[in-house]
Design a protein around this motif. Structure first.
Motif, PDB file in Angstrom:
ATOM      1  N   ILE A 191      73.794  -2.593 -29.990  1.00 38.31           N
ATOM      2  CA  ILE A 191      72.747  -2.983 -30.978  1.00 38.31           C
ATOM      3  C   ILE A 191      72.945  -2.093 -32.076  1.00 38.31           C
ATOM      4  O   ILE A 191      72.188  -0.789 -31.840  1.00 38.31           O
ATOM      5  CB  ILE A 191      71.323  -3.412 -30.371  1.00 38.31           C
ATOM      6  N   PHE A 192      73.008  -2.514 -33.309  1.00 39.76           N
ATOM      7  CA  PHE A 192      73.269  -1.501 -34.358  1.00 39.76           C
ATOM      8  C   PHE A 192      72.521  -2.055 -35.584  1.00 39.76           C
ATOM      9  O   PHE A 192      72.486  -3.013 -36.005  1.00 39.76           O
ATOM     10  CB  PHE A 192      74.915  -1.455 -34.794  1.00 39.76           C
ATOM     11  N   VAL A 193      71.582  -0.840 -35.847  1.00 41.14           N
ATOM     12  CA  VAL A 193      70.571  -1.184 -36.832  1.00 41.14           C
ATOM     13  C   VAL A 193      71.155  -0.631 -38.295  1.00 41.14           C
ATOM     14  O   VAL A 193      71.863   0.393 -38.023  1.00 41.14           O
ATOM     15  CB  VAL A 193      69.308  -0.635 -36.623  1.00 41.14           C
ATOM     16  N   THR A 194      71.102  -1.258 -39.261  1.00 39.88           N
ATOM     17  CA  THR A 194      71.536  -0.724 -40.605  1.00 39.88           C
ATOM     18  C   THR A 194      70.597  -1.328 -41.729  1.00 39.88           C
ATOM     19  O   THR A 194      70.084  -2.697 -41.500  1.00 39.88           O
ATOM     20  CB  THR A 194      73.120  -0.893 -40.920  1.00 39.88           C
ATOM     21  N   HIS A 195      70.764  -0.834 -42.810  1.00 41.45           N
ATOM     22  CA  HIS A 195      70.251  -1.424 -44.073  1.00 41.45           C
ATOM     23  C   HIS A 195      71.356  -1.982 -44.977  1.00 41.45           C
ATOM     24  O   HIS A 195      71.037  -2.771 -45.904  1.00 41.45           O
ATOM     25  CB  HIS A 195      69.528  -0.543 -45.120  1.00 41.45           C
ATOM     26  N   ASP A 196      72.375  -2.022 -44.533  1.00 45.94           N
ATOM     27  CA  ASP A 196      73.576  -2.011 -45.489  1.00 45.94           C
ATOM     28  C   ASP A 196      74.472  -3.292 -44.912  1.00 45.94           C
ATOM     29  O   ASP A 196      75.225  -3.392 -44.000  1.00 45.94           O
ATOM     30  CB  ASP A 196      74.542  -0.899 -45.353  1.00 45.94           C
ATOM     31  N   MET A 197      74.507  -4.219 -45.750  1.00 44.21           N
ATOM     32  CA  MET A 197      74.955  -5.752 -45.485  1.00 44.21           C
ATOM     33  C   MET A 197      76.460  -5.498 -45.260  1.00 44.21           C
ATOM     34  O   MET A 197      77.104  -5.826 -44.397  1.00 44.21           O
ATOM     35  CB  MET A 197      74.745  -6.756 -46.535  1.00 44.21           C
ATOM     36  N   ASP A 198      76.941  -4.756 -45.890  1.00 44.05           N
ATOM     37  CA  ASP A 198      78.441  -4.467 -45.871  1.00 44.05           C
ATOM     38  C   ASP A 198      78.973  -3.958 -44.722  1.00 44.05           C
ATOM     39  O   ASP A 198      79.889  -4.401 -44.128  1.00 44.05           O
ATOM     40  CB  ASP A 198      79.046  -3.517 -47.078  1.00 44.05           C
ATOM     41  N   GLU A 199      78.280  -3.052 -44.260  1.00 45.96           N
ATOM     42  CA  GLU A 199      78.163  -2.408 -42.966  1.00 45.96           C
ATOM     43  C   GLU A 199      78.089  -3.425 -41.771  1.00 45.96           C
ATOM     44  O   GLU A 199      78.859  -3.654 -41.005  1.00 45.96           O
ATOM     45  CB  GLU A 199      77.356  -1.191 -42.706  1.00 45.96           C
ATOM     46  N   ALA A 200      77.312  -4.183 -41.946  1.00 50.72           N
ATOM     47  CA  ALA A 200      77.134  -5.237 -41.068  1.00 50.72           C
ATOM     48  C   ALA A 200      78.097  -6.250 -40.941  1.00 50.72           C
ATOM     49  O   ALA A 200      78.393  -6.543 -39.811  1.00 50.72           O
ATOM     50  CB  ALA A 200      75.841  -5.958 -41.530  1.00 50.72           C
ATOM     51  N   LEU A 201      78.670  -6.673 -42.177  1.00 53.55           N
ATOM     52  CA  LEU A 201      79.878  -7.683 -42.120  1.00 53.55           C
ATOM     53  C   LEU A 201      81.028  -7.070 -41.396  1.00 53.55           C
ATOM     54  O   LEU A 201      81.848  -7.872 -40.883  1.00 53.55           O
ATOM     55  CB  LEU A 201      80.012  -7.913 -43.372  1.00 53.55           C
ATOM     56  N   LYS A 202      81.038  -5.651 -41.639  1.00 53.53           N
ATOM     57  CA  LYS A 202      82.215  -4.971 -40.952  1.00 53.53           C
ATOM     58  C   LYS A 202      82.424  -4.925 -39.725  1.00 53.53           C
ATOM     59  O   LYS A 202      83.530  -4.939 -39.047  1.00 53.53           O
ATOM     60  CB  LYS A 202      82.439  -3.685 -41.773  1.00 53.53           C
ATOM     61  N   ILE A 203      81.239  -4.427 -39.131  1.00 54.57           N
ATOM     62  CA  ILE A 203      81.127  -4.336 -37.635  1.00 54.57           C
ATOM     63  C   ILE A 203      80.528  -5.344 -36.765  1.00 54.57           C
ATOM     64  O   ILE A 203      80.828  -5.484 -35.379  1.00 54.57           O
ATOM     65  CB  ILE A 203      80.717  -3.005 -37.400  1.00 54.57           C
ATOM     66  N   GLY A 204      79.693  -6.327 -37.104  1.00 51.37           N
ATOM     67  CA  GLY A 204      79.042  -7.056 -36.485  1.00 51.37           C
ATOM     68  C   GLY A 204      79.727  -8.339 -35.958  1.00 51.37           C
ATOM     69  O   GLY A 204      80.515  -8.883 -36.697  1.00 51.37           O
ATOM     70  N   ASP A 205      79.655  -8.558 -34.397  1.00 54.79           N
ATOM     71  CA  ASP A 205      79.875  -9.952 -34.060  1.00 54.79           C
ATOM     72  C   ASP A 205      79.109 -11.056 -34.455  1.00 54.79           C
ATOM     73  O   ASP A 205      79.350 -11.957 -34.683  1.00 54.79           O
ATOM     74  CB  ASP A 205      80.003  -9.948 -32.422  1.00 54.79           C
ATOM     75  N   LYS A 206      77.650 -10.368 -34.332  1.00 51.69           N
ATOM     76  CA  LYS A 206      76.768 -11.457 -35.008  1.00 51.69           C
ATOM     77  C   LYS A 206      75.725 -10.404 -35.765  1.00 51.69           C
ATOM     78  O   LYS A 206      75.720  -9.245 -35.405  1.00 51.69           O
ATOM     79  CB  LYS A 206      76.087 -12.067 -33.633  1.00 51.69           C
ATOM     80  N   ILE A 207      75.027 -11.151 -36.702  1.00 54.68           N
ATOM     81  CA  ILE A 207      74.103 -10.276 -37.339  1.00 54.68           C
ATOM     82  C   ILE A 207      72.695 -10.791 -37.351  1.00 54.68           C
ATOM     83  O   ILE A 207      72.591 -12.296 -37.431  1.00 54.68           O
ATOM     84  CB  ILE A 207      74.528 -10.421 -38.782  1.00 54.68           C
TER      85      ILE A 207
END
Ligand code: ATP
Ligand code: MG
Length: 378
Positions: A191-207
């Motif tokens: 589970i990875f917390v971020t503020h950055d949508m680009d980061e989320a899109l790059k690494i997440g299987d799900k957001i």
């Protein structure tokens, strides 16, 4: 699998998490994202039993964590907190080996061997760093150690609270790449917390997009971009973000629908007439079920003296095509590799569903850029 079931967290009368439900599959990486104060860190703390829910329950592999021994549970979970949380008075080796040595599941030799491997995995040269203290490392190097340490615990679950937020964009991008590669090999539940949508899109299987203690949307990056659940999500991801991510643009979004097609039982003369009236220079040939069989061009027809022949006998059956779920990057790749200016699109059942041409591509893309300008101006 981690399952958060009807979890509410209140502090005094303040509701911090409001009936959260979330399932995280084993081996997947889920990104928690949302504005400051929406409850991301609180969610991680609940999973790690640093705090207790006011109501509801969290299950790990179907076992309620409220019934688990807290210290045992924490040893199963790696926690990478912001600004790394490395112990400043311990060397890098001591930081990484602390939990494995406490656990005593592996021999010292094994632990030391795994430390070497881990440092290599996160891209640091063992002999340069192993005996240093955290303060002697750059922010990015400390983050890498934080990740290595979480993996060293052997934890199946890793919670990462904005682990890359303090880093410059270049280091950040390279750590995102490394995390992605590591995750590909290790298949941890992250589970990875971020503020950055680009980061989320790059690494997440799900957001999981959170808004003020609630889940606004929980889905794959693709579905979130394509079908934002509500206005909050739409604003959060930013207008037209999908167009900045060509891998999310599908053939079906950009193709010409109902392209001119003919049956193979037509004659050349009929084909020429159809081309003339519909102002195209090639025809897609389909059978009676609309399954793509071939293609004929003006040139093929002109070369044939016998204009009474059927298209079936002159059409080219060596067809390039793309599937309607193929993305823009793939499509441009195929078109460039084969130097073609158009490409038919078929659905899974092989039926003709559209046509992409260079000009249809251009017009769709330029429309999007116009829209973007309008939304920026407005
Ligand atoms: N111990 C506490 N007592 C009272 N309020 C708290 C406590 N811990 C957190 N909060 C409040 O709960 C809300 C959620 O906090 P949390 O730390 O989970 O947010 P976050 O999403 O991680 O934010 P950020 O992105 O800024 O890290 C905030 O409004 C915060 O002020
Ligand atoms: Mg936080």
């Amino acid at each position: 699998m981690i399952e958060i079931k009807n979890v509410t967290k209140k502090v005094g009368s303040k509701v911090i998490l409001d009936n959260i439900n979330l399932k995280i599959d084993k081996g997947s990486l889920v990104v928690l994202i949302g504005s400051s104060g929406c409850g991301k860190t609180t969610t991680l703390k609940l999973i790690n039993k640093l705090i207790k829910p006011s109501s509801g329950e969290i299950y790990i592999d179907n076992k309620p964590i409220s019934k688990e021994h807290t210290i045992e549970l924490r040893r199963k979970i790696g926690y990478v907190i912001q600004n790394t949380g490395l112990f400043p008075h311990l060397t890098i080796r001591e930081n990484i080996e602390l939990i494995p040595r406490l656990k005593k599941e592996k021999s010292i030799t094994e632990i030391e061997k795994s430390t070497v491997e881990l440092l290599e995995m996160v891209g640091l040269k063992y002999e340069d760093y192993i005996d240093k203290y955290p303060s002697e490392l750059s922010g990015g190097q400390q983050q890498r150690i934080g990740v290595a340490r979480a993996i060293a615990t052997g934890a199946e679950i890793i919670l990462m609270d904005e682990p890359f937020s303090a880093l410059d964009p270049i280091t950040r991008t390279s750590l995102q790449e490394e995390l992605f590669t590591l995750q590909d090999q290790l298949k941890k539940t992250i589970i990875f917390v971020t503020h950055d949508m680009d980061e989320a899109l790059k690494i997440g299987d799900k957001i999981c997009i959170m808004d003020n203690g609630k889940i606004a949307q929980y889905d794959t990056p693709e579905n979130i971009l394509r079908n934002p659940a509500n206005e909050f999500v739409q604003n959060f991801i930013g207008l037209n973000r999908v167009w900045n991510n060509p891998e999310f643009i599908k053939a079906k979004d950009i193709m010409i629908q109902n392209p001119v097609s003919v049956k193979s039982s037509r004659t050349i003369i009929q084909g020429i007439e159809i081309m003339r009236t519909s102002k195209v220079d090639s025809l897609l040939v389909v059978d009676k079920n609309n399954i793509l069989e071939g293609i004929v061009t003006v040139k093929d027809m002109k070369l044939n003296a016998n204009k009474g022949q059927y298209l079936k006998s002159i059409m080219s059956t060596e067809l390039l095509y793309v599937n309607d779920d193929d993305n823009l990057v793939d499509i441009l790749g195929v078109m460039n590799e084969h130097s073609v200016g158009y490409i038919p699109v078929i659905s899974n059942d092989k039926k003709l569903s559209g046509l992409i041409t260079r000009s249809s591509l251009l017009s769709v893309l330029s429309e999007q850029f116009l829209e973007m300008e309008v939304s920026v101006l407005g």
